[in-house]
Design a protein around this motif. Structure first.
Motif, short mmCIF file in Angstrom:
data_model
loop_
_atom_site.label_atom_id
_atom_site.label_comp_id
_atom_site.label_asym_id
_atom_site.label_seq_id
_atom_site.Cartn_x
_atom_site.Cartn_y
_atom_site.Cartn_z
N THR A 139 2.61 1.63 -3.43
CA THR A 139 1.64 2.04 -4.45
C THR A 139 1.29 3.51 -4.29
OG1 THR A 139 0.72 -0.19 -4.49
CG2 THR A 139 -0.63 1.57 -5.41
N GLY A 140 1.05 3.94 -3.06
CA GLY A 140 0.71 5.34 -2.82
C GLY A 140 1.84 6.28 -3.22
N LYS A 141 3.07 5.88 -2.89
CA LYS A 141 4.21 6.72 -3.23
C LYS A 141 4.41 6.82 -4.73
CE LYS A 141 7.76 9.27 -2.35
NZ LYS A 141 7.55 10.64 -1.83
N ASN A 183 0.82 -1.21 0.00
CA ASN A 183 0.00 0.00 0.00
C ASN A 183 0.86 1.26 0.00
OD1 ASN A 183 -2.39 -1.48 0.00
ND2 ASN A 183 -2.45 -1.60 2.23
N ARG A 207 2.10 6.49 -6.99
CA ARG A 207 1.02 7.31 -7.53
C ARG A 207 1.31 8.80 -7.33
NH1 ARG A 207 -2.74 5.25 -4.79
NH2 ARG A 207 -3.41 3.68 -6.31
#
Length: 683
Positions: A303-305, A300, A307
């Motif tokens: 993925t967030g980084k 998570n 994005r």
């Protein structure tokens, strides 16, 4: 008695002789039987009859043979002397030791083959084996690579089985050939389909891109450069995560490796440009990334980084695109040093001339309606010279051509001096100053009146005072000097400038003439005012691209799907112009657009409105456009065109011009001219 004894003695001798021969025959028979038994047992021929099919059965058969061999030797030792046994052993030395590859056809010795022939009368299996051996020797090398077990089984197959096997192999080969043929047919169909699709692609839309480009042949081109960049991206992700989890040592280590990778990559765009230490840096970075993955990886978070990095990169791309647009427009509107030098030198020399030498000859041709008249409005001396030179050099009768040049007061001297020094052969030329048209004033011309308003000055000159390149890029095109110059709007006043002419061919200064244009005067315009080449193709260059159809005045009077046309080479019927009051129509719509609610800029939108329903389409070969922005124009179209137009920012006199189109323009420049050479203007 004596005779009787003799007879008895003779009969006994006979019996003894017969018994002796019988005994000898038995011994020879036994010797022969045991000798062949020894040979067969010692070489494992009998084990072939049992057809052991795997390594385990071969080992067990070998053990059984050892037992039998010992038993046979015991009997032989009891029957024969040591000399006889040595002779038997000597006769079989060439057979070699027993091994599991004994029955392979390439391991058979000459003596075994001979023995097989000698025993064929007593053993049918041996005869079949010999025939099978001969058949097998004729097969291909691929079949020779089968395992030893398969070879042994084939060795003892019957002819019927062998024939069936050969038939099966032929069927397999035929099926394989059919499959290969089908694959080839499918490949050919796919290639043909790809070729057909490529033919249907609009190259004008694609621009520089092509599916047959060389760099698209290999997806792994410059894979090392991409690997380094991917490692750098992941390093930045893990640096952020390491700082979040307070693992500063790991973050510092990643930061150091990131710097090393950046230095190794440098400005390289291909693998061949990389430093020789790049592979070592990749290896070290990979080790640190593996370590970071073990300690920091969280799906998570990663993925967030990623994005967030993607969004940031997207913003940077948009900003750089705006800056690129700003700089390209700025470069397109900036006068090159060479052109500025040329204009200044010519202007100085012009005003040094006495007044009587500043006049052009053949002034009586300027109002003769029976000649071919051209209107050219420009402030670029070199560009104007190319238009005139290319027209005259391709004209069938240059003496019947008349050029009406209009420029501003800044370039008036330079334009006159150039054509005084370089007259266009037998053609007539005349240069005027737009600032001397006293009738063209703010009370008559809506554009001049609007330019004098405070709102227009704010819009064109201040543009909300942008402080950055990206902020000013959206307003730069509205502040283009050509939209403020009356040279650009003078095309709507042709009957006022040339009141005694019936027809005139309007030319832009960024065109090149490649053929004789006198045929345009013979074109029947069918009562229309403007003869022009249409530019619409599918959804491109139609009215809705230029006009604001959300405005009711536009929506009510015009069709959004109406085809656009091009300025640059236009045949105008000035007699019909006056009848239709074209200039009055232009004034009406220009007054309605004072707040720029109908269109934003330029002269093409008001031209589309003014000549709506009054434009006759010309053949496309008369005028080919796009050499100033479209890199994928068909070369045949360019060479067959009467006029080629460098519309767009990449003008041929600028450094950002497209190289492959520039020769069409430079061929009409006199680079050996003293003024051109002194101003360091070159191809």
């Amino acid at each position: 008695m004596a005779i009787k004894r003799g007879l008895q003695s003779g009969g006994g001798g006979k019996s003894k002789g017969i018994g002796s021969r019988f005994f000898t025959s038995v011994v020879v028979f036994l010797f022969t039987f045991l000798a062949f038994a020894f040979l067969f047992v010692g070489r494992g021929l009998f084990t072939a009859a049992s057809s052991g099919s795997n390594e385990l059965s071969i080992v067990s058969s070998k053990q059984d043979l050892n037992w039998r061999e010992r038993l046979a030797l015991q009997h032989l030792n009891s029957l024969f002397s040591k000399d006889v046994i040595d002779v038997i052993n000597a006769s079989t030395n060439d057979l070699g030791p027993l091994n599991v590859d004994f029955f392979r056809k390439d391991k058979l010795s000459a003596s075994w083959k001979l023995a097989g022939h000698e025993t064929s009368a007593d053993n049918g299996t041996s005869s079949e084996a010999t025939g099978a051996l001969k058949t097998k020797q004729e097969t291909s090398r691929v079949k020779e690579e089968h395992t030893s077990n398969e070879d042994r089984s084939m060795f003892f197959e019957t002819p019927a089985k062998l024939v069936r096997r050969q038939l099966r192999e032929k069927r397999r080969e035929k099926r394989a050939a059919d499959l290969i043929k089908q694959d080839d047919e499918v490949a050919v169909k796919l290639e043909n389909a790809a070729i057909e699709r490529s033919k249907s692609v609009d190259s004008a839309v694609l621009g520089k891109y092509s599916i047959w480009r060389k760099e698209n042949d290999n997806e792994n081109t410059d894979s090392t450069v991409r690997l380094i960049r991917d490692q750098m991206i992941m390093a930045r992700v893990y640096i952020s995560l390491a700082k979040m989890k307070n693992k500063l040592d790991l973050a510092n280590e990643l930061q150091n490796r990131l710097k090393e990778s950046q230095r190794s990559l440098g400005d390289a765009t291909t693998d061949s440009d990389l430093h020789h230490s790049a592979p070592e840096k990749i290896k070290l970075m990979g080790q640190v990334l593996s370590k970071a993955k073990e300690q920091l990886y969280d799906c998570n978070l990663v993925t967030g980084k990623l994005r967030a990095m993607l969004q940031s990169a997207d913003e940077q791309v948009r900003s750089l695109k705006k800056q690129s647009t700003f700089l390209s427009q700025l470069a397109a509107k900036t006068i090159p040093n060479g052109l500025h030098c040329l204009a200044m030198r010519l202007t100085i020399d012009y005003y040094l001339l006495p007044p009587e030498k500043r006049k052009f000859p053949q002034s009586e041709n300027l109002e003769n309606p029976n000649l071919y008249h051209y209107a050219l409005f420009s402030d670029n001396v070199l560009a104007a010279s190319v238009v005139v030179n290319s027209t005259i050099m391709n004209a069938k009768d240059p003496g019947k051509h008349v050029f009406h040049l209009v420029t501003d007061k800044l370039n008036f001297g330079a334009m006159n001096m150039w054509f005084l020094l370089n007259p266009p052969g037998k053609a007539t030329i005349h240069v005027e100053n737009v600032d001397e048209f006293k009738w063209l004033n703010s009370s008559y011309c809506p554009v001049l009146r609007q330019l004098e308003s405070a709102a227009m000055k704010e819009y064109y000159f201040k543009a909300a005072h942008p402080t950055t390149l990206s902020a000013g890029s959206s307003n730069l095109k509205y502040r283009n000097p050509k939209y403020l110059s009356m040279l650009n709007h003078l095309r709507f006043y042709l009957p006022q400038v040339y009141p005694k002419l019936d027809k005139i061919l309007f030319l832009d200064d960024d065109i090149v003439v490649q053929k004789d244009l006198t045929g345009l005067w013979l074109v029947d315009l069918h009562g229309k005012v403007n003869g022009a080449v249409e530019t619409c193709g599918e959804s491109f260059h139609r009215f809705d691209k230029y006009l604001n159809f959300s405005n009711p005045h536009i929506a009510k009077n015009f069709d959004p799907n109406a085809c656009g046309w091009a300025y640059g080479m236009n045949m105008f019927d000035l007699m019909e112009w006056k009848k239709q009051d074209i200039t009055g129509i232009y004034h009406k719509w220009q007054n309605m657009n004072e707040d720029r609610v109908l269109w934003k800029l330029g002269t093409l939108p008001p031209g589309l409105i003014t000549f709506y329903g009054l434009t006759h389409p010309l053949e496309k070969s008369w005028h080919v456009l796009g050499l100033g922005y479209n890199p994928s124009i068909d070369k045949t179209d360019i060479e067959n065109a009467a006029v080629v137009h460098y519309n767009g920012n990449m003008k041929p006199w600028l450094e950002l011009a497209m190289t492959k189109y520039k020769p069409y323009w430079t061929k009409y420049i006199k680079y050996d001219h003293p003024y051109v050479r002194n101003c360091k203007l070159s191809e």
